[in-house]
Scaffold this motif. Sequence first.
Motif: not given
Lengths: 252, 252
Positions: A35-36, A38, A89-90, A93, B145, B149, B151, B174, B177, B193
């Motif tokens: 998943f990381t 993508l 990913t950023n 998401v 969600k 999927e 963060l 995922l 941060r 986000q």
Amino acid sequence: MDTKYTFAKKIVVEAGEFLRQHLYDSLDIQVKSHFTDLVTHLDQQVEEDLSCKILTRYPEDKILGEEGHSQPSVSEGNVWIIDPIDGTTNFIVQQEDFAVLLAYFENGVGKFAIIYDVMKDEMIHGGSHYPVYLNDQPLVAFQDKELKESLIGLNTGLYAQNVDGLANLANHTLGTRSFGSAGIGFARVLKGQLLAQASYLYPWDYGAAAILGESLGYHLITTDGGQPRFQGREMVILLPKAKEKEIITLLE
Amino acid sequence: MDTKYTFAKKIVVEAGEFLRQHLYDSLDIQVKSHFTDLVTHLDQQVEEDLSCKILTRYPEDKILGEEGHSQPSVSEGNVWIIDPIDGTTNFIVQQEDFAVLLAYFENGVGKFAIIYDVMKDEMIHGGSHYPVYLNDQPLVAFQDKELKESLIGLNTGLYAQNVDGLANLANHTLGTRSFGSAGIGFARVLKGQLLAQASYLYPWDYGAAAILGESLGYHLITTDGGQPRFQGREMVILLPKAKEKEIITLLE
């Protein structure tokens, strides 16, 4: 070379505009290995667009990219290294903190590079004979400061496992920041906000930082102090040359 | 109340303008308990300015803040909770990713709050009877969600030590941060986000997120599932109410 440099900046801006227009598309996300990791159809489309524009104009040149089928050596001929979306990913998401990366080499020598933070509309560009700018503002070279007054870019996993001693390094600083995009971290180093950025990366992730950093007193090296091979994935760190010895000593 | 809310937004904007003007001042940095707990004279000055403006206009009200000498209870009377610079280290080192935070309570009930990302010039404001806006755009409530999927905001130290099971939670997402400012992390949650933001915080760090989150389908709780006491420092997490049960189960 001036024409090529101008052309490079133009196609990266176009890639950024395209990504901004398609920020909220329903994404056909493919899960590759995890998943990381993508990859969206937009990654693929932007890389194809960039490659097509480059090869149409410079048919003798070669492309090294995440989605490319060939993996040309950087040390021979004219090689463009591109990452259409660093921080996929950023992009998916957060719709923020992703970058288009481009590095151009001739026979192994970096000639210019671009890191474009799309949502901030901040382009760091230059390298070799071209002074490094943030949009139209020249960036200053590394200003000496102590590790204990500095922050470094490092993700939680690398810190938690103290990979290559990176947590030892981090523990000599004010702390870590993690943006989820090496390109965004490298940009913060080049802007003087972070002292260093370490990640486990492919050439398309670190090529631009290597060229731009060289012009501003930084060095992109592997965490054991060697030169990156521009092949496969390696643990690399962008750090100030003035701090290289001190940092490498801590990475043990 | 409308007048008070308008007044609050005005003084926070003024604080932000002041900070932008003094970004590069030679800072008289005081090291309190640790390098990661930096306080500048600007923190102190901005807190004094905000307090002075509030108490001049509303002399019966009370202030709860980092630099304040009294620590009034939030549950009685009119209490303003202020954090003049959330992310002081970022302010000093990065000149980015810091926020002015304000929360207003009457007898323990949150009435309105503000998170102002100074360098982005993004103000999230609202709460209780006031719809939550990002500048002049209404923010939408949590859109469901999956964790896998999503963060989450979490710093490397909490992840590395799996404090309160937060690494267990992170490993179902995922990834993490880390921006170095809880306020910036909370803003990313409210903007959709990040799924959640967890940190070890004082009331002035989490008061605004508690009020704003309540209006958008989020809940600010302690990591053991309780209510924050608005006294001292606690491990808290801002998370979607729809995911509260699932997340608390993982935090063990």
